[in-house]
Design a protein around this motif. Structure first.
Motif, PDB file in Angstrom:
ATOM      1  N   VAL A 298       0.822  -1.218   0.000  1.00 60.25           N
ATOM      2  CA  VAL A 298       0.000   0.000   0.000  1.00 60.25           C
ATOM      3  C   VAL A 298       0.853   1.264   0.000  1.00 60.25           C
ATOM      4  N   ARG A 299       2.135   1.148   0.365  1.00 60.37           N
ATOM      5  CA  ARG A 299       3.003   2.343   0.329  1.00 60.37           C
ATOM      6  C   ARG A 299       3.742   2.500  -0.997  1.00 60.37           C
ATOM      7  N   LEU A 300       3.763   1.462  -1.810  1.00 59.86           N
ATOM      8  CA  LEU A 300       4.538   1.512  -3.055  1.00 59.86           C
ATOM      9  C   LEU A 300       3.795   2.311  -4.110  1.00 59.86           C
ATOM     10  N   MET A 301       4.449   3.354  -4.647  1.00 56.02           N
ATOM     11  CA  MET A 301       3.836   4.141  -5.717  1.00 56.02           C
ATOM     12  C   MET A 301       4.226   3.588  -7.083  1.00 56.02           C
ATOM     13  N   SER A 302       5.410   3.002  -7.198  1.00 58.16           N
ATOM     14  CA  SER A 302       5.876   2.488  -8.491  1.00 58.16           C
ATOM     15  C   SER A 302       5.142   1.206  -8.832  1.00 58.16           C
ATOM     16  N   ASP A 303       5.215   0.838 -10.083  1.00 61.12           N
ATOM     17  CA  ASP A 303       4.660  -0.432 -10.552  1.00 61.12           C
ATOM     18  C   ASP A 303       5.542  -1.568 -10.002  1.00 61.12           C
ATOM     19  N   LEU A 304       4.937  -2.484  -9.262  1.00 61.82           N
ATOM     20  CA  LEU A 304       5.707  -3.589  -8.669  1.00 61.82           C
ATOM     21  C   LEU A 304       6.187  -4.591  -9.714  1.00 61.82           C
ATOM     22  N   LEU A 305       5.336  -4.864 -10.721  1.00 60.33           N
ATOM     23  CA  LEU A 305       5.605  -5.989 -11.628  1.00 60.33           C
ATOM     24  C   LEU A 305       6.946  -5.871 -12.365  1.00 60.33           C
ATOM     25  N   PRO A 306       7.301  -4.698 -12.949  1.00 59.72           N
ATOM     26  CA  PRO A 306       8.598  -4.633 -13.632  1.00 59.72           C
ATOM     27  C   PRO A 306       9.776  -4.895 -12.691  1.00 59.72           C
ATOM     28  N   ALA A 307       9.636  -4.521 -11.431  1.00 57.24           N
ATOM     29  CA  ALA A 307      10.727  -4.778 -10.478  1.00 57.24           C
ATOM     30  C   ALA A 307      10.854  -6.279 -10.220  1.00 57.24           C
ATOM     31  N   LEU A 308       9.723  -6.974 -10.143  1.00 53.12           N
ATOM     32  CA  LEU A 308       9.768  -8.427  -9.932  1.00 53.12           C
ATOM     33  C   LEU A 308      10.380  -9.107 -11.157  1.00 53.12           C
ATOM     34  N   ILE A 309      10.037  -8.603 -12.330  1.00 53.06           N
ATOM     35  CA  ILE A 309      10.583  -9.184 -13.564  1.00 53.06           C
ATOM     36  C   ILE A 309      12.098  -8.923 -13.641  1.00 53.06           C
ATOM     37  N   ALA A 310      12.508  -7.718 -13.237  1.00 54.25           N
ATOM     38  CA  ALA A 310      13.949  -7.402 -13.269  1.00 54.25           C
ATOM     39  C   ALA A 310      14.718  -8.267 -12.278  1.00 54.25           C
ATOM     40  N   SER A 311      14.063  -8.698 -11.210  1.00 53.86           N
ATOM     41  CA  SER A 311      14.731  -9.604 -10.275  1.00 53.86           C
ATOM     42  C   SER A 311      15.062 -10.918 -10.988  1.00 53.86           C
ATOM     43  N   HIS A 312      14.202 -11.343 -11.896  1.00 57.88           N
ATOM     44  CA  HIS A 312      14.490 -12.542 -12.686  1.00 57.88           C
ATOM     45  C   HIS A 312      15.499 -12.266 -13.793  1.00 57.88           C
ATOM     46  N   ASP A 313      15.255 -11.182 -14.560  1.00 58.41           N
ATOM     47  CA  ASP A 313      16.043 -10.937 -15.777  1.00 58.41           C
ATOM     48  C   ASP A 313      17.402 -10.307 -15.510  1.00 58.41           C
ATOM     49  N   GLY A 314      17.555  -9.650 -14.373  1.00 64.72           N
ATOM     50  CA  GLY A 314      18.744  -8.833 -14.113  1.00 64.72           C
ATOM     51  C   GLY A 314      18.419  -7.382 -14.397  1.00 64.72           C
ATOM     52  N   GLY A 315      19.306  -6.506 -13.956  1.00 63.84           N
ATOM     53  CA  GLY A 315      19.099  -5.079 -14.216  1.00 63.84           C
ATOM     54  C   GLY A 315      18.468  -4.319 -13.072  1.00 63.84           C
ATOM     55  N   LEU A 316      18.371  -4.945 -11.897  1.00 68.62           N
ATOM     56  CA  LEU A 316      17.796  -4.217 -10.760  1.00 68.62           C
ATOM     57  C   LEU A 316      18.671  -3.041 -10.331  1.00 68.62           C
ATOM     58  N   GLY A 317      19.941  -3.088 -10.743  1.00 69.40           N
ATOM     59  CA  GLY A 317      20.862  -1.995 -10.416  1.00 69.40           C
ATOM     60  C   GLY A 317      20.394  -0.660 -10.961  1.00 69.40           C
ATOM     61  N   HIS A 318      19.570  -0.703 -12.026  1.00 69.70           N
ATOM     62  CA  HIS A 318      19.081   0.556 -12.625  1.00 69.70           C
ATOM     63  C   HIS A 318      17.723   0.961 -12.085  1.00 69.70           C
ATOM     64  N   PHE A 319      17.217   0.201 -11.152  1.00 69.32           N
ATOM     65  CA  PHE A 319      15.850   0.456 -10.694  1.00 69.32           C
ATOM     66  C   PHE A 319      15.789   1.452  -9.556  1.00 69.32           C
ATOM     67  N   HIS A 320      14.694   2.179  -9.551  1.00 67.99           N
ATOM     68  CA  HIS A 320      14.418   3.041  -8.401  1.00 67.99           C
ATOM     69  C   HIS A 320      12.931   2.895  -8.097  1.00 67.99           C
ATOM     70  N   LEU A 321      12.599   2.610  -6.873  1.00 67.99           N
ATOM     71  CA  LEU A 321      11.184   2.496  -6.502  1.00 67.99           C
ATOM     72  C   LEU A 321      10.775   3.723  -5.704  1.00 67.99           C
ATOM     73  N   ARG A 322       9.571   4.197  -5.966  1.00 69.60           N
ATOM     74  CA  ARG A 322       9.068   5.359  -5.208  1.00 69.60           C
ATOM     75  C   ARG A 322       8.039   4.897  -4.187  1.00 69.60           C
ATOM     76  N   TRP A 323       8.129   5.480  -3.000  1.00 69.59           N
ATOM     77  CA  TRP A 323       7.239   5.116  -1.889  1.00 69.59           C
ATOM     78  C   TRP A 323       6.470   6.338  -1.431  1.00 69.59           C
TER      79      TRP A 323
END
Ligand code: AMP
Ligand code: GLY
Length: 424
Positions: A298-323
């Motif tokens: 409920v606190r996450l403003m960003s789309d969760l799904l692309p972050a979950l996919i990046a956890s599989h595919d790689g590339g989380l280093g470029h991610f930023h989540l907004r709360w």
């Protein structure tokens, strides 16, 4: 894309609620789901630990991405089996899930890579375990090695209690194979905190902090449970503490798992004790916390799904989540008797009135819909009444207002969720 969430608790309801809102998600399934999840996803009656059934379903329905909620199927190798079938999934391989599946593995990893945790010994022989306990004295902690549904940890106030726990696990076989080995460890004083990161095996993206309440009754009394309520952020996890946890515990663990040939992908949930000597690891879980996930979602403003996919595919280093700056708090409503024997099938009413309050969301855990449409309790933890507010105190007030509108005489909840943080 076509997404399948695996699980049936409040955590999975929150995950479905977030994923259903993603523009990337065209079709959402949940196996097996519950009455609340049915509003977000098509529920399919396959048990969460039916690995073959889930893989067959994912192939048949051309699922693009599977999100695994609970630890059971991860430890059983669901993500590995899906990978063999060419299906991407969020969560660790069975080899990496050993961080939760075997406390002895986790402790040995910490010892080898100098990750701060309680001093320990591991035993399969009861006499040796008891000798270790007598040498160290009480308080002391006895843990079953394997998964024991949150019941395999005994905080013993006396040597006799610790010896009895060893007897129950190693001699009487209380937890079966999960208790065929025990870890005996030093009791750590301090305040607990949960810390979550998403990782792709190399990079770690910290999520917001959260705090659970494990005991069944007010004042942190009564038996241990899966969790009776949570809030986020946890004021005790300051930026400095978070940086310390990342530097001394999380990053070394991710590097260690890669070095061991068991790269960890998914969400890593560290249960920590903030001791006078700094944060120490109590346990790892290889999945989101339940009910911590609910307050994070409920606190996450960003789309969760692309972050979950990046956890599989790689590339989380470029991610930023907004709360959201707002705080969130969730109160678990459980069936009377939980975590021991409780009744199923009691009727729950009044949810429409509760969710009519502003900033209130109710996630379902153990619920099901009767054929005539009535909502019935179907588990120990049943509802997660969740609210946001400018402060934890506001969120708490709002959540309990909503709780008071739920008409479920067969349920109970703690009345003090958030007590450590209110006023801070
Ligand atoms: P675990 O499942 O390992 O997190 O243990 C369940 C609960 O037992 C934790 O949330 C702590 O409250 C408590 N606990 C576990 N290990 C220790 C320890 N070494 N010292 C103090 N409390 C502990
Ligand atoms: N809330 C504790 C857990 O998910 O293990």
């Amino acid at each position: 894309m076509r997404v399948l969430v695996v699980g049936s608790g409040g955590r999975e309801h929150a995950l479905c609620w977030s994923i259903a809102a993603s523009p990337l998600c065209d079709k959402l399934y949940c196996a097996p789901g519950n009455a609340g999840i049915a509003a977000e996803a098509e529920c399919v009656s396959i048990a969460a630990d039916d690995v073959t059934g889930l893989v067959d379903f994912a192939k048949r329905e051309r699922i693009d991405f599977v999100v695994v909620g609970p630890e059971g199927p991860l430890v059983l190798g669901l993500v590995d089996r899906l990978a063999e079938a060419g299906i991407k999934a969020f969560g660790p391989s069975a080899a990496a899930a050993a961080l939760e599946g075997s406390k002895a593995f986790m402790k040995d990893l910490c010892a080898k890579y100098d990750i701060p945790t309680a001093a320990y010994g591991r035993f399969t022989d009861a006499a040796e375990a008891k000798a270790f306990i007598r040498a160290r004295g009480a308080p002391i902690v006895v843990k079953a090695d394997g998964l024991a549904a949150g019941k395999g940890v005994i905080i013993a106030a006396t040597v006799a209690e610790a010896e009895a726990a060893v007897g129950a696990m190693l001699t009487a076989g209380q937890f079966g194979a999960a208790g065929a080995e025990v870890v005996v460890e030093e009791f750590l004083p301090g305040e607990e905190a949960s810390f979550f990161v998403l990782t792709d095996g190399t990079h770690a993206l910290p999520l917001a902090s959260a705090q659970d309440h494990k005991r069944a009754h007010d004042g942190d009394r009564g038996p241990n449970t899966g969790g009776m309520g949570a809030y986020s952020p946890a004021p005790i996890v300051t930026e400095a503490v978070a940086a310390d946890i990342m530097a001394r515990i999380i990053r070394p663990t991710i590097a260690a798992m890669a070095a061991e040939g068991r790269p960890f992908k998914g969400v890593l949930y560290a249960g920590l004790m903030l001791t006078p000597e700094g944060p120490k690891l109590l346990e790892y879980n290889v999945r989101f916390g339940d009910p911590e996930c609910q307050v994070l979602c409920v606190r996450l403003m960003s789309d969760l799904l692309p972050a979950l996919i990046a956890s599989h595919d790689g590339g989380l280093g470029h991610f930023h989540l907004r709360w959201h700056d707002k705080a969130a708090l969730t109160v678990v409503m459980a069936a009377h008797g939980y975590p021991d024997a409780y009744q199923k099938g009691t009727e729950i009413r009044g949810l429409e009135r509760a969710v009519a309050l502003p900033d209130v969301t109710i996630f379902h855990a153990g619920t099901r819909r009767a054929e005539d449409g009535r909502l019935l309790a179907n588990g120990g933890r049943v509802l997660n009444v969740t609210a946001t507010g400018n402060t934890i105190a506001d969120a708490q007030t709002r959540a309990y207002e909503a709780v008071d509108r739920v008409d479920w005489p067969a349920g109970f909840c703690r009345r003090d969720i958030g007590w450590r943080a209110v006023g801070k």
